[in-house]
Design a protein around this motif. Sequence first.
Motif, mmCIF file in Angstrom:
data_model
loop_
_atom_site.group_PDB
_atom_site.id
_atom_site.type_symbol
_atom_site.label_atom_id
_atom_site.label_comp_id
_atom_site.label_asym_id
_atom_site.label_seq_id
_atom_site.Cartn_x
_atom_site.Cartn_y
_atom_site.Cartn_z
ATOM 1 N N PHE A 14 49.224 51.015 43.295
ATOM 2 C CA PHE A 14 49.646 50.046 44.302
ATOM 3 C C PHE A 14 48.989 50.305 45.651
ATOM 4 N N GLY A 15 48.829 51.566 46.023
ATOM 5 C CA GLY A 15 48.172 51.889 47.292
ATOM 6 C C GLY A 15 46.727 51.442 47.304
ATOM 7 N N TYR A 16 46.006 51.763 46.243
ATOM 8 C CA TYR A 16 44.601 51.374 46.140
ATOM 9 C C TYR A 16 44.475 49.854 46.066
ATOM 10 N N GLY A 17 45.336 49.243 45.270
ATOM 11 C CA GLY A 17 45.298 47.795 45.125
ATOM 12 C C GLY A 17 45.624 47.067 46.408
ATOM 13 N N PHE A 18 46.565 47.587 47.198
ATOM 14 C CA PHE A 18 46.916 46.957 48.462
ATOM 15 C C PHE A 18 45.728 46.965 49.419
ATOM 16 N N VAL A 19 45.034 48.102 49.509
ATOM 17 C CA VAL A 19 43.859 48.191 50.387
ATOM 18 C C VAL A 19 42.791 47.205 49.944
ATOM 19 N N GLU A 20 42.542 47.129 48.644
ATOM 20 C CA GLU A 20 41.538 46.194 48.127
ATOM 21 C C GLU A 20 41.951 44.738 48.336
ATOM 22 N N PHE A 21 43.232 44.448 48.157
ATOM 23 C CA PHE A 21 43.737 43.088 48.356
ATOM 24 C C PHE A 21 43.514 42.628 49.796
ATOM 25 N N ILE A 22 43.842 43.483 50.743
ATOM 26 C CA ILE A 22 43.669 43.131 52.153
ATOM 27 C C ILE A 22 42.183 43.018 52.494
ATOM 28 N N ASP A 23 41.344 43.861 51.903
ATOM 29 C CA ASP A 23 39.900 43.742 52.131
ATOM 30 C C ASP A 23 39.362 42.416 51.614
#
Length: 122
Positions: free
Chosen positions: A22-31
């Motif tokens: 979820f942490g990695y995915g959140f950063v990628e989603f916002i990018d």
Amino acid sequence: MRNATMVLGVIAGLVGMIVGFFGYGFVEFIDQFGEIEGIAEQVENPQLVQTASILAPLLAIAGGAMAHARALLAGMLLLISAAGMYYAFGFGVFTMFPIAFAGVAGLLGLAAGKPDEPKAHF
């Protein structure tokens, strides 16, 4: 103690993997899609979150896996994992169990001696 180190370390790594996804995915989603003011904003240090999302659970699982053969090294890896999760994600509802499990497993790993010897590592 080595069995407890192994079990707690592997559980901490598996739950930490969920937090890491979820942490990695959140950063990628916002990018990819940009920030939504007041709802979804990028974290302060995205590289740290992405690196800790991968390394912290990996260290916890590796520490748990090597607890029987090398309890001292396993304990150090588990404590580094707990510190990494705490530093990157903070202490909250979803991170309290992997941090606590990795920390307790690390302390048990450091305290464990050889199975048939009453003295510690040193």
